[in-house]
Design a protein around this motif. Sequence first.
Motif, PDB file in Angstrom:
ATOM      1  N   GLY A  16       0.858  -1.389   0.116  1.00 19.52           N
ATOM      2  CA  GLY A  16       0.048   0.057  -0.020  1.00 19.52           C
ATOM      3  C   GLY A  16       0.736   1.452   0.039  1.00 19.52           C
ATOM      4  N   ALA A  17       0.273   2.325  -0.328  1.00 18.47           N
ATOM      5  CA  ALA A  17       0.960   3.603  -0.526  1.00 18.47           C
ATOM      6  C   ALA A  17       0.402   4.714   0.030  1.00 18.47           C
ATOM      7  CB  ALA A  17       1.191   3.854  -1.725  1.00 18.47           C
ATOM      8  N   ASN A  18      -1.203   4.992  -0.096  1.00 17.08           N
ATOM      9  CA  ASN A  18      -1.775   5.807   0.524  1.00 17.08           C
ATOM     10  C   ASN A  18      -2.245   5.686   1.927  1.00 17.08           C
ATOM     11  OD1 ASN A  18      -4.808   7.097   1.219  1.00 17.08           O
ATOM     12  ND2 ASN A  18      -4.079   8.172  -0.935  1.00 17.08           N
ATOM     13  N   ASN A  19      -1.768   6.718   2.654  1.00 17.70           N
ATOM     14  CA  ASN A  19      -1.843   6.501   4.135  1.00 17.70           C
ATOM     15  C   ASN A  19      -3.216   6.492   4.602  1.00 17.70           C
ATOM     16  OD1 ASN A  19       1.240   7.221   5.763  1.00 17.70           O
ATOM     17  ND2 ASN A  19       0.913   8.192   3.757  1.00 17.70           N
ATOM     18  N   HIS A  20      -4.169   7.270   4.024  1.00 16.85           N
ATOM     19  CA  HIS A  20      -5.795   7.069   4.262  1.00 16.85           C
ATOM     20  C   HIS A  20      -6.196   5.632   4.016  1.00 16.85           C
ATOM     21  CE1 HIS A  20      -9.844   9.000   4.622  1.00 16.85           C
ATOM     22  NE2 HIS A  20     -10.110   7.674   4.461  1.00 16.85           N
ATOM     23  N   HIS A  21      -5.637   5.116   3.246  1.00 20.51           N
ATOM     24  CA  HIS A  21      -6.058   3.813   2.707  1.00 20.51           C
ATOM     25  C   HIS A  21      -5.319   2.987   3.723  1.00 20.51           C
ATOM     26  CE1 HIS A  21      -6.841   4.816  -1.787  1.00 20.51           C
ATOM     27  NE2 HIS A  21      -7.620   5.199  -1.181  1.00 20.51           N
ATOM     28  N   LEU A  22      -4.204   2.953   4.018  1.00 15.56           N
ATOM     29  CA  LEU A  22      -3.407   1.978   5.044  1.00 15.56           C
ATOM     30  C   LEU A  22      -4.290   1.707   6.338  1.00 15.56           C
ATOM     31  CD1 LEU A  22       0.282   3.309   4.642  1.00 15.56           C
ATOM     32  CD2 LEU A  22      -0.807   1.301   3.733  1.00 15.56           C
ATOM     33  N   ILE A  23      -4.799   3.020   6.926  1.00 14.99           N
ATOM     34  CA  ILE A  23      -5.399   2.885   8.120  1.00 14.99           C
ATOM     35  C   ILE A  23      -6.800   2.474   7.969  1.00 14.99           C
ATOM     36  CG2 ILE A  23      -5.953   5.416   8.466  1.00 14.99           C
ATOM     37  CD1 ILE A  23      -4.682   2.656  11.273  1.00 14.99           C
ATOM     38  N   GLU A  24      -7.610   2.913   7.145  1.00 13.41           N
ATOM     39  CA  GLU A  24      -8.748   2.358   7.000  1.00 13.41           C
ATOM     40  C   GLU A  24      -8.969   0.984   6.636  1.00 13.41           C
ATOM     41  OE1 GLU A  24     -12.904   3.822   4.320  1.00 13.41           O
ATOM     42  OE2 GLU A  24     -11.114   5.224   4.565  1.00 13.41           O
ATOM     43  N   SER A  25      -8.146   0.435   5.717  1.00 11.30           N
ATOM     44  CA  SER A  25      -7.683  -0.828   5.851  1.00 11.30           C
ATOM     45  C   SER A  25      -7.667  -1.790   7.024  1.00 11.30           C
ATOM     46  CB  SER A  25      -6.767  -1.118   4.483  1.00 11.30           C
ATOM     47  OG  SER A  25      -6.690  -2.625   4.135  1.00 11.30           O
ATOM     48  N   ALA A  26      -6.777  -1.050   7.712  1.00 10.46           N
ATOM     49  CA  ALA A  26      -6.440  -1.685   9.083  1.00 10.46           C
ATOM     50  C   ALA A  26      -7.654  -1.917  10.008  1.00 10.46           C
ATOM     51  CB  ALA A  26      -5.416  -1.166   9.719  1.00 10.46           C
ATOM     52  N   PHE A  27      -8.480  -0.864   9.932  1.00  5.26           N
ATOM     53  CA  PHE A  27      -9.764  -0.732  10.690  1.00  5.26           C
ATOM     54  C   PHE A  27     -10.966  -1.697  10.202  1.00  5.26           C
ATOM     55  CE2 PHE A  27      -8.029   2.969  13.146  1.00  5.26           C
ATOM     56  CZ  PHE A  27      -8.806   2.865  14.363  1.00  5.26           C
ATOM     57  N   LYS A  28     -11.031  -1.735   8.939  1.00  6.51           N
ATOM     58  CA  LYS A  28     -11.919  -2.665   8.235  1.00  6.51           C
ATOM     59  C   LYS A  28     -11.510  -4.012   8.449  1.00  6.51           C
ATOM     60  CE  LYS A  28     -13.761   0.549   4.895  1.00  6.51           C
ATOM     61  NZ  LYS A  28     -13.680   0.919   3.204  1.00  6.51           N
ATOM     62  N   GLY A  29     -10.418  -4.167   8.379  1.00  9.09           N
ATOM     63  CA  GLY A  29      -9.736  -5.562   8.969  1.00  9.09           C
ATOM     64  C   GLY A  29     -10.072  -6.121  10.138  1.00  9.09           C
ATOM     65  N   LEU A  30      -9.860  -5.181  11.067  1.00  4.12           N
ATOM     66  CA  LEU A  30     -10.278  -5.357  12.425  1.00  4.12           C
ATOM     67  C   LEU A  30     -11.593  -5.760  12.588  1.00  4.12           C
ATOM     68  CD1 LEU A  30      -9.497  -5.558  15.448  1.00  4.12           C
ATOM     69  CD2 LEU A  30      -9.986  -3.258  15.461  1.00  4.12           C
ATOM     70  N   ALA A  31     -12.372  -4.959  11.921  1.00  7.91           N
ATOM     71  CA  ALA A  31     -13.993  -4.992  11.833  1.00  7.91           C
ATOM     72  C   ALA A  31     -14.551  -6.650  11.644  1.00  7.91           C
ATOM     73  CB  ALA A  31     -14.880  -3.850  11.142  1.00  7.91           C
ATOM     74  N   ARG A  32     -13.885  -7.024  10.280  1.00  2.00           N
ATOM     75  CA  ARG A  32     -14.282  -7.923   9.753  1.00  2.00           C
ATOM     76  C   ARG A  32     -13.739  -9.137  10.286  1.00  2.00           C
ATOM     77  NH1 ARG A  32     -12.205  -8.556   4.699  1.00  2.00           N
ATOM     78  NH2 ARG A  32     -13.564 -10.068   4.275  1.00  2.00           N
ATOM     79  N   ALA A  33     -12.518  -9.241  10.922  1.00  2.00           N
ATOM     80  CA  ALA A  33     -11.946 -10.223  11.833  1.00  2.00           C
ATOM     81  C   ALA A  33     -12.831 -10.480  13.354  1.00  2.00           C
ATOM     82  CB  ALA A  33     -10.583 -10.004  12.185  1.00  2.00           C
TER      83      ALA A  33
END
Length: 195
Positions: free
Chosen positions: A156-173
Amino acid sequence: MRTATISRTTKETAIEVAVNLDGTGEYDISTGIGFLDHMLEQLSRHSLIDLAVKATGDLHIDQHHTTEDTAIAIGEAVARALGEKKGIRRYGDALSPMDETLTRTALDISGRPYLVFDVEFTQTRLGEMDTELFEHWFHSFAQAAGITLHVETLHGANNHHLIESAFKGLARALRSAVEIDPRKADAIPSTKGML
């Protein structure tokens, strides 16, 4: 219904949190930090955990205490709502793509809090939020919820995408891990007999 409310008041913050693990992803979030609100909305929506958060804090100093205490209160609410943890699936994982970013998240509701956070930012701030606070949020949440949590950016490269993807991953897990397994709805998922 597996629900809990937490009130946390210190000299630095006053926080009210309510969760419903069997919800539909409804949220009402107000922390005074716009970007954190956005991430907590993602957490609720994608986990299907109803989440209400009202936080006031010493934002005239910085955002550290509000970020930390919000994570602690949410983690404590999740832990309380889980109760004895009978019937839960316990484990959850997710791959979360967001444009060029891909995050792998895995967790175990083990009662043994631990965080591995392998996400690197190239900006010091997103919106008005310091990016160093994101790891602290995940750490505080994992500690208070009593979970082992691994979050890793695969690319990944876009900082907004990096953290939003992490929160969404936490949510789905988290969604997978807190679900009741109909094959063992009356049992604690451990050979120890407790978590």
